[in-house]
Design an enzyme around this catalytic site. Structure first.
Site, PDB file in Angstrom:
ATOM      1  N   LYS A   1      18.361  23.411 -11.248  1.00 60.25           N
ATOM      2  CA  LYS A   1      19.034  22.429 -10.381  1.00 60.25           C
ATOM      3  C   LYS A   1      20.502  22.818 -10.202  1.00 60.25           C
ATOM      4  O   LYS A   1      21.030  23.637 -10.981  1.00 60.25           O
ATOM      5  CB  LYS A   1      18.910  21.041 -11.004  1.00 60.25           C
ATOM      6  CG  LYS A   1      19.583  20.918 -12.358  1.00 60.25           C
ATOM      7  CD  LYS A   1      19.132  19.680 -13.112  1.00 60.25           C
ATOM      8  CE  LYS A   1      19.854  19.590 -14.448  1.00 60.25           C
ATOM      9  NZ  LYS A   1      19.225  18.614 -15.357  1.00 60.25           N
TER      10      LYS A   1
ATOM     11  N   ARG B   1      17.370   5.861 -18.261  1.00 60.82           N
ATOM     12  CA  ARG B   1      17.688   6.387 -16.924  1.00 60.82           C
ATOM     13  C   ARG B   1      16.401   6.324 -16.124  1.00 60.82           C
ATOM     14  O   ARG B   1      15.905   5.240 -15.877  1.00 60.82           O
ATOM     15  CB  ARG B   1      18.276   7.793 -17.086  1.00 60.82           C
ATOM     16  CG  ARG B   1      19.051   8.281 -15.902  1.00 60.82           C
ATOM     17  CD  ARG B   1      19.699   9.651 -16.149  1.00 60.82           C
ATOM     18  NE  ARG B   1      18.727  10.711 -16.385  1.00 60.82           N
ATOM     19  CZ  ARG B   1      19.046  11.982 -16.631  1.00 60.82           C
ATOM     20  NH1 ARG B   1      20.317  12.345 -16.704  1.00 60.82           N
ATOM     21  NH2 ARG B   1      18.112  12.897 -16.823  1.00 60.82           N
TER      22      ARG B   1
ATOM     23  N   TYR C   1      54.064  23.285  -9.738  1.00 61.10           N
ATOM     24  CA  TYR C   1      54.328  21.899  -9.358  1.00 61.10           C
ATOM     25  C   TYR C   1      54.854  21.063 -10.516  1.00 61.10           C
ATOM     26  O   TYR C   1      54.406  21.199 -11.654  1.00 61.10           O
ATOM     27  CB  TYR C   1      53.041  21.240  -8.844  1.00 61.10           C
ATOM     28  CG  TYR C   1      52.601  21.765  -7.502  1.00 61.10           C
ATOM     29  CD1 TYR C   1      53.397  21.594  -6.357  1.00 61.10           C
ATOM     30  CD2 TYR C   1      51.392  22.442  -7.366  1.00 61.10           C
ATOM     31  CE1 TYR C   1      52.987  22.085  -5.121  1.00 61.10           C
ATOM     32  CE2 TYR C   1      50.972  22.933  -6.138  1.00 61.10           C
ATOM     33  CZ  TYR C   1      51.778  22.753  -5.018  1.00 61.10           C
ATOM     34  OH  TYR C   1      51.380  23.228  -3.812  1.00 61.10           O
TER      35      TYR C   1
ATOM     36  N   MET D   1      45.841  24.579  -6.498  1.00 64.10           N
ATOM     37  CA  MET D   1      44.547  24.576  -5.819  1.00 64.10           C
ATOM     38  C   MET D   1      43.943  25.983  -5.730  1.00 64.10           C
ATOM     39  O   MET D   1      42.764  26.184  -5.999  1.00 64.10           O
ATOM     40  CB  MET D   1      44.691  23.981  -4.418  1.00 64.10           C
ATOM     41  CG  MET D   1      43.349  23.746  -3.735  1.00 64.10           C
ATOM     42  SD  MET D   1      43.511  23.137  -2.049  1.00 64.10           S
ATOM     43  CE  MET D   1      44.030  21.456  -2.322  1.00 64.10           C
TER      44      MET D   1
HETATM   45  C1  PLP Z   1      18.872  19.085 -16.606  1.00 62.99           C
HETATM   46  C2  PLP Z   1      17.645  18.640 -17.289  1.00 62.99           C
HETATM   47  C3  PLP Z   1      17.034  19.441 -18.274  1.00 62.99           C
HETATM   48  C4  PLP Z   1      17.663  20.712 -18.825  1.00 62.99           C
HETATM   49  O1  PLP Z   1      18.628  20.412 -19.800  1.00 62.99           O
HETATM   50  P1  PLP Z   1      19.429  21.575 -20.562  1.00 62.99           P
HETATM   51  O2  PLP Z   1      20.220  20.846 -21.552  1.00 62.99           O
HETATM   52  O3  PLP Z   1      20.257  22.264 -19.530  1.00 62.99           O
HETATM   53  O4  PLP Z   1      18.414  22.488 -21.150  1.00 62.99           O
HETATM   54  C5  PLP Z   1      15.812  19.025 -18.766  1.00 62.99           C
HETATM   55  N1  PLP Z   1      15.240  17.871 -18.348  1.00 62.99           N
HETATM   56  C6  PLP Z   1      15.815  17.066 -17.435  1.00 62.99           C
HETATM   57  C7  PLP Z   1      15.134  15.817 -17.020  1.00 62.99           C
HETATM   58  C8  PLP Z   1      17.036  17.414 -16.889  1.00 62.99           C
HETATM   59  O5  PLP Z   1      17.613  16.620 -15.980  1.00 62.99           O
END
Ligand code: PLP
Length: 362
Positions: A32, A125, A246, A294
């Site tokens: 992701k 969640r 800055y 930046m």
């Molecule tokens: C992002 C995620 C993972 C992976 O977690 P890591 O700590 O990066 O291994 C696994 N399960 C879910 C539901 C996630 O959102």
């Protein structure tokens, strides 16, 4: 090129093997958020070609479609979207949704696509709460449930709580399995892989460790996949008592040689590293002077032989995402994900891996 992120795929391969050895299950590589900034297409096609990775996990349908368009063939799990969003993608791209509430369940029924169920065992969640399991089980008859998952909230810091989550999960899974015996069952993220959980779980979902960031102490050795680099735009010698950047938060004492690096907070270098960060130039650590801007950051190169065009390492050898995040009270995920698209990703180690795989070593 003035700023770039090197992605070392040979290290990704080593980390993959370490993770596989640790969890001894099928692996969903979590890609992701553009594979935590590493480039989801490159990372996924590389893993598909060079490893026995089972599939990939993404957050959104767009992310899943992008992988298919890059040629990925193995299963893709979409973990945090809605079926309303997925309608147009699911079949065309063969993506597997995660169903986490009754609204999603109705739509899954209507769309007739295979899906994974998610139960909430203490994350608060996504997922069906324990109080809903009875009703859920009664509504699943003849539906194409192919997997079940839960997510740990504290695998890296609270063993007892994680074990309680697992126990809850097991109680649900054992009931579900009566009706769906061939299910994929998964719960572990990178941190939980260290628990070496039992045979109930068939798959794990690992992100962080693949990218070479250990989630906790005692983790097997990993190698950080990404190195972030930028060139020195100019070097100059500032007079004594001269302000830098800055708001004049730094002032030279003596004359001081400084280098201006072409990397700033818009590239993903946290502004909190103002007067705190260090970058590596020609093998020497150079402290950040004044505020990170930046597009640029000023560092001290007093007493060093550094010139215009030299390369500074912002993250890499000796400056890991883990160590910098610890110093800032952040998590390594945040730092990796914030390396901006302006920073070109450059892939290394492909040839090395191809040579290895044609020799039959992979
Ligand atoms: C992002 C995620 C993972 C992976 O977690 P890591 O700590 O990066 O291994 C696994 N399960 C879910 C539901 C996630 O959102």
């Amino acid at each position: 090129m003035l700023r770039w992120a090197e992605v070392h795929l040979d290290r990704l391969l080593l980390n993959y093997r370490t993770v596989k050895e640790l969890c001894r299950k099928q692996v969903y590589a979590v890609v992701k958020a553009n594979a935590y900034g590493h480039g989801s297409r490159e990372v996924s096609t590389f893993l598909e070609e060079n490893t026995d990775v089972y599939g990939f996990a993404v957050a959104t349908y767009e992310e899943g479609a992008c992988l298919r368009e890059a040629g990925v063939k193995r299963p893709i799990l979409v973990m945090s979207s809605t079926l309303e969003e997925g309608r147009g993608f699911l079949k065309e791209y063969e993506l597997t949704p995660v169903v986490y509430d009754f609204g999603e369940l109705s739509l899954a029924k209507e769309l007739k696509v295979p899906f994974h169920l998610k139960v909430d065992t203490g994350m608060g969640r996504l997922g069906f709460l324990e109080g809903e399991w009875e009703e859920l089980l009664s509504r699943l008859k003849n539906l194409p449930v192919v997997g079940v998952m839960t997510h740990f909230s504290s695998a890296d810091e609270d063993r007892e709580f994680t074990l309680r989550q697992l126990e809850k999960f097991e109680s649900f899974v054992s009931r579900l399995k009566r009706e769906f015996p061939g299910l994929e069952v998964h719960a572990e993220n990178s941190a939980a892989a260290l628990y070496r959980f039992n045979n109930l779980l068939t798959h794990c979902r690992v992100g962080l460790a693949l990218y070479g960031v250990p989630p906790e102490e005692g983790y097997p050795e990993l190698s950080q996949v990404m190195e972030v680099k930028a060139k020195v735009l100019t070097v100059k010698e500032l007079p004594p008592n001269y302000p830098v950047s800055y708001s004049k938060t730094y002032r030279t004492r003596e004359r001081e040689r400084v280098a201006v690096i072409s990397f700033g907070y818009a590239d993903g270098y946290p502004r909190e590293l103002s007067n705190r960060g260090k970058v590596l130039i020609n093998g020497k650590m150079c402290p950040v002077r004044g505020r990170v801007c930046m597009d640029m950051t000023v560092v001290s190169v007093e007493g060093l032989s550094v010139k215009k065009g030299d390369v500074a390492t912002l993250y890499g050898e000796g400056i890991t995402f883990k160590s910098v995040s610890g110093k800032l009270g952040k998590i390594p995920y945040e730092l990796m994900c914030s390396i901006s698209p302006r920073v070109e990703r450059v892939y290394f180690g492909l040839q090395k891996c191809n040579a290895e795989s044609s020799a039959g070593a992979v």
